[in-house]
Design a protein around this motif. Structure first.
Motif, short mmCIF file in Angstrom:
data_model
loop_
_atom_site.label_atom_id
_atom_site.label_comp_id
_atom_site.label_asym_id
_atom_site.label_seq_id
_atom_site.Cartn_x
_atom_site.Cartn_y
_atom_site.Cartn_z
N ALA A 125 -0.41 -5.74 6.14
CA ALA A 125 0.08 -7.05 6.57
C ALA A 125 -0.16 -8.14 5.52
N ASP A 126 -0.97 -7.85 4.52
CA ASP A 126 -1.27 -8.84 3.49
C ASP A 126 -0.06 -9.02 2.58
N PRO A 127 0.46 -10.24 2.47
CA PRO A 127 1.67 -10.47 1.66
C PRO A 127 1.50 -10.07 0.18
N VAL A 128 0.31 -10.20 -0.36
CA VAL A 128 0.08 -9.81 -1.75
C VAL A 128 0.16 -8.29 -1.89
N ILE A 129 -0.39 -7.58 -0.94
CA ILE A 129 -0.34 -6.12 -0.94
C ILE A 129 1.12 -5.66 -0.79
N VAL A 130 1.86 -6.33 0.08
CA VAL A 130 3.28 -6.02 0.27
C VAL A 130 4.04 -6.25 -1.03
N ALA A 131 3.82 -7.40 -1.66
CA ALA A 131 4.52 -7.74 -2.90
C ALA A 131 4.20 -6.74 -4.02
N ALA A 132 2.98 -6.21 -4.01
CA ALA A 132 2.59 -5.24 -5.04
C ALA A 132 3.18 -3.85 -4.79
N GLY A 133 3.75 -3.63 -3.61
CA GLY A 133 4.41 -2.37 -3.32
C GLY A 133 3.55 -1.29 -2.70
N PHE A 134 2.32 -1.62 -2.32
CA PHE A 134 1.43 -0.61 -1.77
C PHE A 134 1.81 -0.16 -0.36
N VAL A 135 2.74 -0.86 0.28
CA VAL A 135 3.18 -0.45 1.62
C VAL A 135 4.48 0.36 1.56
N ASN A 136 4.96 0.63 0.37
CA ASN A 136 6.13 1.49 0.20
C ASN A 136 5.67 2.94 0.42
N GLY A 155 -14.75 0.59 -13.03
CA GLY A 155 -13.94 -0.37 -13.77
C GLY A 155 -13.47 0.09 -15.13
N GLN A 156 -13.57 1.38 -15.43
CA GLN A 156 -13.14 1.87 -16.75
C GLN A 156 -11.65 1.70 -16.98
N THR A 157 -10.85 1.70 -15.92
CA THR A 157 -9.43 1.41 -16.04
C THR A 157 -9.23 0.00 -15.52
N PRO A 158 -9.02 -0.96 -16.40
CA PRO A 158 -8.92 -2.35 -15.95
C PRO A 158 -7.62 -2.61 -15.20
N THR A 159 -7.73 -3.21 -14.04
CA THR A 159 -6.57 -3.57 -13.24
C THR A 159 -6.72 -5.01 -12.79
N TYR A 160 -5.64 -5.60 -12.37
CA TYR A 160 -5.66 -6.94 -11.79
C TYR A 160 -6.58 -6.96 -10.58
N TRP A 161 -6.49 -5.92 -9.77
CA TRP A 161 -7.27 -5.82 -8.53
C TRP A 161 -8.76 -5.74 -8.83
N TRP A 162 -9.12 -5.01 -9.88
CA TRP A 162 -10.52 -4.89 -10.28
C TRP A 162 -11.05 -6.26 -10.70
N SER A 163 -10.21 -7.03 -11.40
CA SER A 163 -10.61 -8.38 -11.81
C SER A 163 -10.89 -9.26 -10.59
N LEU A 164 -10.05 -9.16 -9.57
CA LEU A 164 -10.28 -9.93 -8.34
C LEU A 164 -11.57 -9.49 -7.66
N PHE A 165 -11.80 -8.18 -7.61
CA PHE A 165 -13.01 -7.66 -7.00
C PHE A 165 -14.24 -8.14 -7.75
N LEU A 166 -14.23 -8.04 -9.07
CA LEU A 166 -15.37 -8.49 -9.87
C LEU A 166 -15.59 -9.98 -9.72
N GLY A 167 -14.51 -10.74 -9.59
CA GLY A 167 -14.63 -12.17 -9.38
C GLY A 167 -15.42 -12.50 -8.14
N MET A 168 -15.26 -11.70 -7.11
CA MET A 168 -16.04 -11.90 -5.89
C MET A 168 -17.52 -11.65 -6.14
N LEU A 169 -17.82 -10.62 -6.93
CA LEU A 169 -19.22 -10.32 -7.22
C LEU A 169 -19.84 -11.38 -8.10
N GLN A 170 -19.09 -11.85 -9.09
CA GLN A 170 -19.62 -12.83 -10.03
C GLN A 170 -19.75 -14.21 -9.40
N ALA A 171 -18.99 -14.47 -8.35
CA ALA A 171 -19.08 -15.76 -7.67
C ALA A 171 -20.21 -15.78 -6.64
N ARG A 172 -21.00 -14.75 -6.63
CA ARG A 172 -22.15 -14.63 -5.72
C ARG A 172 -21.73 -14.72 -4.26
#
Length: 143
Positions: free
Chosen positions: A8-19, A118-135
């Motif tokens: 249901a997440d519009p970003v996930i839909v836009a990325a094509g993961f619901v196809n 994180g050995q394969t860098p992805t946009y999603w990994w960056s978002l995930f790491l951002g959550m960790l780095q933002a405490r």
């Protein structure tokens, strides 16, 4: 988190993961289940009342893993959204006849936990790491 919430997440839909032609629902549900198990609820901060940070983390890490599975050829899909091209593996500099270079040893790419994830860098990994780095994650022991 369940598949309908993820889908249901519009970003996930836009990325094509619901196809479902590219990402069968059973596969996505399996990855969600693994990621949710990997991120215990008791470790995530509850300070934000407007969002569920663990749910966001599960979405980002699920999308990351689906992208990596696609790139590795495990999931045959035309969708490669989210890949960040290349990974710096060496740096070189030279001036005249002098040069200096640094390269990552093969041992640097092995290991467990977040490093190997994180050995394969992805946009999603960056978002995930951002959550960790933002405490936004509560650190502590769980019983």
């Amino acid at each position: 988190m369940d598949y309908p919430t993820f889908a249901a997440d519009p970003v996930i839909v836009a990325a094509g993961f619901v196809n479902v032609a590219d990402y069968p629902q059973e596969l996505v549900e399996q990855v969600i289940s693994e990621v949710a198990c990997f991120l215990p609820a008791s470790r995530w901060a509850k300070g934000c009342t407007d969002c569920d940070r663990r749910e966001l983390a599960v979405k980002y890490l699920t999308a990351h893993r689906l992208t990596v599975l696609t790139q590795a050829g495990v999931v045959v899909s035309a969708n490669t959204s989210g890949l960040i091209p290349g990974q710096i593996s060496s740096i070189s500099a030279s001036q005249g006849s002098q040069s200096l270079s640094f390269a990552q040893s093969p041992e640097g790419t092995k290991g467990a936990g977040w490093l190997s994830e994180g050995q394969t860098p992805t946009y999603w990994w960056s978002l995930f790491l951002g959550m960790l780095q933002a405490r936004l994650v509560a650190i502590g022991f769980t019983s």
